[in-house]
Design a protein around this motif. Structure first.
Motif, PDB file in Angstrom:
ATOM      1  N   UNK A  90       0.835  -1.201   0.000  1.00 45.63           N
ATOM      2  CA  UNK A  90       0.000   0.000   0.000  1.00 45.63           C
ATOM      3  C   UNK A  90       0.871   1.253   0.000  1.00 45.63           C
ATOM      4  N   UNK A  91       0.595   2.113  -0.969  1.00 43.40           N
ATOM      5  CA  UNK A  91       1.207   3.431  -1.057  1.00 43.40           C
ATOM      6  C   UNK A  91       0.176   4.467  -0.606  1.00 43.40           C
ATOM      7  N   UNK A  92       0.610   5.430   0.182  1.00 38.98           N
ATOM      8  CA  UNK A  92      -0.155   6.660   0.378  1.00 38.98           C
ATOM      9  C   UNK A  92       0.597   7.710  -0.423  1.00 38.98           C
ATOM     10  N   UNK A  93      -0.127   8.378  -1.310  1.00 34.98           N
ATOM     11  CA  UNK A  93       0.493   9.385  -2.160  1.00 34.98           C
ATOM     12  C   UNK A  93       0.439  10.734  -1.443  1.00 34.98           C
ATOM     13  N   UNK A  94       1.609  11.370  -1.414  1.00 33.22           N
ATOM     14  CA  UNK A  94       1.789  12.610  -0.662  1.00 33.22           C
ATOM     15  C   UNK A  94       2.499  13.641  -1.526  1.00 33.22           C
ATOM     16  N   UNK A  95       2.400  14.897  -1.113  1.00 34.00           N
ATOM     17  CA  UNK A  95       3.180  15.950  -1.755  1.00 34.00           C
ATOM     18  C   UNK A  95       4.654  15.726  -1.442  1.00 34.00           C
ATOM     19  N   UNK A  96       5.495  15.849  -2.453  1.00 30.83           N
ATOM     20  CA  UNK A  96       6.933  15.623  -2.256  1.00 30.83           C
ATOM     21  C   UNK A  96       7.481  16.507  -1.133  1.00 30.83           C
ATOM     22  N   UNK A  97       7.093  17.755  -1.100  1.00 34.73           N
ATOM     23  CA  UNK A  97       7.620  18.688  -0.093  1.00 34.73           C
ATOM     24  C   UNK A  97       6.874  18.599   1.237  1.00 34.73           C
ATOM     25  N   UNK A  98       5.550  18.546   1.186  1.00 36.95           N
ATOM     26  CA  UNK A  98       4.743  18.599   2.411  1.00 36.95           C
ATOM     27  C   UNK A  98       4.689  17.268   3.161  1.00 36.95           C
ATOM     28  N   UNK A  99       4.835  16.178   2.416  1.00 36.28           N
ATOM     29  CA  UNK A  99       4.662  14.819   2.966  1.00 36.28           C
ATOM     30  C   UNK A  99       3.271  14.624   3.559  1.00 36.28           C
ATOM     31  N   UNK A 100       2.309  15.377   3.080  1.00 39.85           N
ATOM     32  CA  UNK A 100       0.909  15.258   3.478  1.00 39.85           C
ATOM     33  C   UNK A 100       0.147  14.566   2.353  1.00 39.85           C
ATOM     34  N   UNK A 101      -0.879  13.770   2.689  1.00 37.90           N
ATOM     35  CA  UNK A 101      -1.642  13.078   1.651  1.00 37.90           C
ATOM     36  C   UNK A 101      -2.141  14.032   0.575  1.00 37.90           C
ATOM     37  N   UNK A 102      -2.046  13.561  -0.662  1.00 31.28           N
ATOM     38  CA  UNK A 102      -2.474  14.346  -1.816  1.00 31.28           C
ATOM     39  C   UNK A 102      -3.384  13.480  -2.678  1.00 31.28           C
ATOM     40  N   UNK A 103      -4.489  14.025  -3.176  1.00 36.19           N
ATOM     41  CA  UNK A 103      -5.370  13.242  -4.042  1.00 36.19           C
ATOM     42  C   UNK A 103      -4.622  12.770  -5.291  1.00 36.19           C
ATOM     43  N   UNK A 104      -4.937  11.564  -5.726  1.00 35.15           N
ATOM     44  CA  UNK A 104      -4.337  11.047  -6.953  1.00 35.15           C
ATOM     45  C   UNK A 104      -4.786  11.885  -8.141  1.00 35.15           C
ATOM     46  N   UNK A 105      -3.853  12.273  -9.003  1.00 38.04           N
ATOM     47  CA  UNK A 105      -4.240  13.009 -10.215  1.00 38.04           C
ATOM     48  C   UNK A 105      -5.158  12.147 -11.097  1.00 38.04           C
ATOM     49  N   UNK A 106      -5.992  12.807 -11.895  1.00 35.39           N
ATOM     50  CA  UNK A 106      -6.947  12.101 -12.751  1.00 35.39           C
ATOM     51  C   UNK A 106      -6.264  11.100 -13.675  1.00 35.39           C
ATOM     52  N   UNK A 107      -5.107  11.469 -14.243  1.00 37.41           N
ATOM     53  CA  UNK A 107      -4.398  10.551 -15.147  1.00 37.41           C
ATOM     54  C   UNK A 107      -3.989   9.277 -14.406  1.00 37.41           C
ATOM     55  N   UNK A 108      -3.575   9.412 -13.169  1.00 43.31           N
ATOM     56  CA  UNK A 108      -3.204   8.246 -12.363  1.00 43.31           C
ATOM     57  C   UNK A 108      -4.426   7.374 -12.130  1.00 43.31           C
ATOM     58  N   UNK A 109      -5.525   8.015 -11.739  1.00 39.86           N
ATOM     59  CA  UNK A 109      -6.744   7.276 -11.437  1.00 39.86           C
ATOM     60  C   UNK A 109      -7.216   6.479 -12.664  1.00 39.86           C
ATOM     61  N   UNK A 110      -7.152   7.098 -13.830  1.00 35.36           N
ATOM     62  CA  UNK A 110      -7.562   6.425 -15.064  1.00 35.36           C
ATOM     63  C   UNK A 110      -6.672   5.217 -15.349  1.00 35.36           C
ATOM     64  N   UNK A 111      -5.368   5.395 -15.257  1.00 37.16           N
ATOM     65  CA  UNK A 111      -4.430   4.291 -15.536  1.00 37.16           C
ATOM     66  C   UNK A 111      -4.554   3.187 -14.488  1.00 37.16           C
ATOM     67  N   UNK A 112      -4.626   3.541 -13.221  1.00 39.90           N
ATOM     68  CA  UNK A 112      -4.718   2.535 -12.161  1.00 39.90           C
ATOM     69  C   UNK A 112      -6.038   1.788 -12.216  1.00 39.90           C
ATOM     70  N   UNK A 113      -7.074   2.431 -12.706  1.00 37.37           N
ATOM     71  CA  UNK A 113      -8.379   1.775 -12.844  1.00 37.37           C
ATOM     72  C   UNK A 113      -8.277   0.556 -13.771  1.00 37.37           C
ATOM     73  N   UNK A 114      -7.353   0.609 -14.753  1.00 34.71           N
ATOM     74  CA  UNK A 114      -7.157  -0.531 -15.664  1.00 34.71           C
ATOM     75  C   UNK A 114      -6.567  -1.738 -14.950  1.00 34.71           C
ATOM     76  N   UNK A 115      -5.918  -1.525 -13.805  1.00 33.36           N
ATOM     77  CA  UNK A 115      -5.340  -2.623 -13.029  1.00 33.36           C
ATOM     78  C   UNK A 115      -6.277  -3.124 -11.941  1.00 33.36           C
ATOM     79  N   UNK A 116      -7.411  -2.458 -11.764  1.00 36.41           N
ATOM     80  CA  UNK A 116      -8.315  -2.769 -10.663  1.00 36.41           C
ATOM     81  C   UNK A 116      -8.951  -4.146 -10.808  1.00 36.41           C
ATOM     82  N   UNK A 117      -8.902  -4.898  -9.718  1.00 32.28           N
ATOM     83  CA  UNK A 117      -9.545  -6.216  -9.645  1.00 32.28           C
ATOM     84  C   UNK A 117     -10.505  -6.196  -8.455  1.00 32.28           C
ATOM     85  N   UNK A 118     -11.482  -7.076  -8.503  1.00 32.73           N
ATOM     86  CA  UNK A 118     -12.436  -7.101  -7.391  1.00 32.73           C
ATOM     87  C   UNK A 118     -11.976  -8.059  -6.316  1.00 32.73           C
TER      88      UNK A 118
END
Length: 147
Positions: free
Chosen positions: A119-147
């Motif tokens: 499990x990765x939590x995606x964070x801002x490189x500088x802030x190290x605070x959680x950051x929402x996944x960019x839309x392009x990431x969400x679209x690409x990762x959705x192709x790997x999604x399994x139930x």
């Protein structure tokens, strides 16, 4: 009461495969790849897929993934000089986190030699605070999604 031992998943449990070459120093004194190396395989497979998909630039990305959880079940050994493939899928796609399923396959086996989650939590490189996944990431990762 002891928990039941999981069965090794097969290749159909994964959506993408990343080749990995074992190295001389991966073997331990018992003659097989040491258990801690599998976590390196998981990290390598996930990040290689993200780089190849054009999502991650390790030097300049504003959003980076920090590992917050890993687990692995071992079913059969791997030893240098075997080449392995890591199967990758996404089990959970959150707002700022992704749980990946990773399986390690050798010798064109259909059953995984080892399998786990990463499990990765995606964070801002500088802030190290959680950051929402960019839309392009969400679209690409959705192709790997399994139930």
């Amino acid at each position: 009461m002891a928990a039941s031992r999981p069965s090794p998943p097969d290749r159909s449990a994964y959506r993408a495969f990343v080749p990995i070459t074992t190295r001389w120093h991966d073997n331990d004194v018992y003659g097989h790849v040491n258990n801690v190396v599998y976590y390196s395989f998981f990290d390598t497979a996930v990040n290689r897929w993200l780089i190849d998909a054009g999502l991650l630039d390790v030097e300049t990305a504003e959003t980076i993934g920090l590992v917050v959880r890993t687990e692995c079940d071992y079913f059969a050994p791997v030893a240098f000089p075997q080449s392995v493939e890591a199967g990758v899928a996404v089990e959970r796609l959150g707002t700022s986190s992704v749980t990946y399923r990773v399986g390690i396959f050798a010798d064109s086996d259909d059953a995984a030699r080892a399998a786990g989650r990463f499990t990765h939590v995606y964070v801002g490189r500088q802030s190290r605070r959680p950051a929402p996944l960019p839309d392009a990431w969400r679209t690409a990762l959705d192709e790997l999604l399994v139930s």
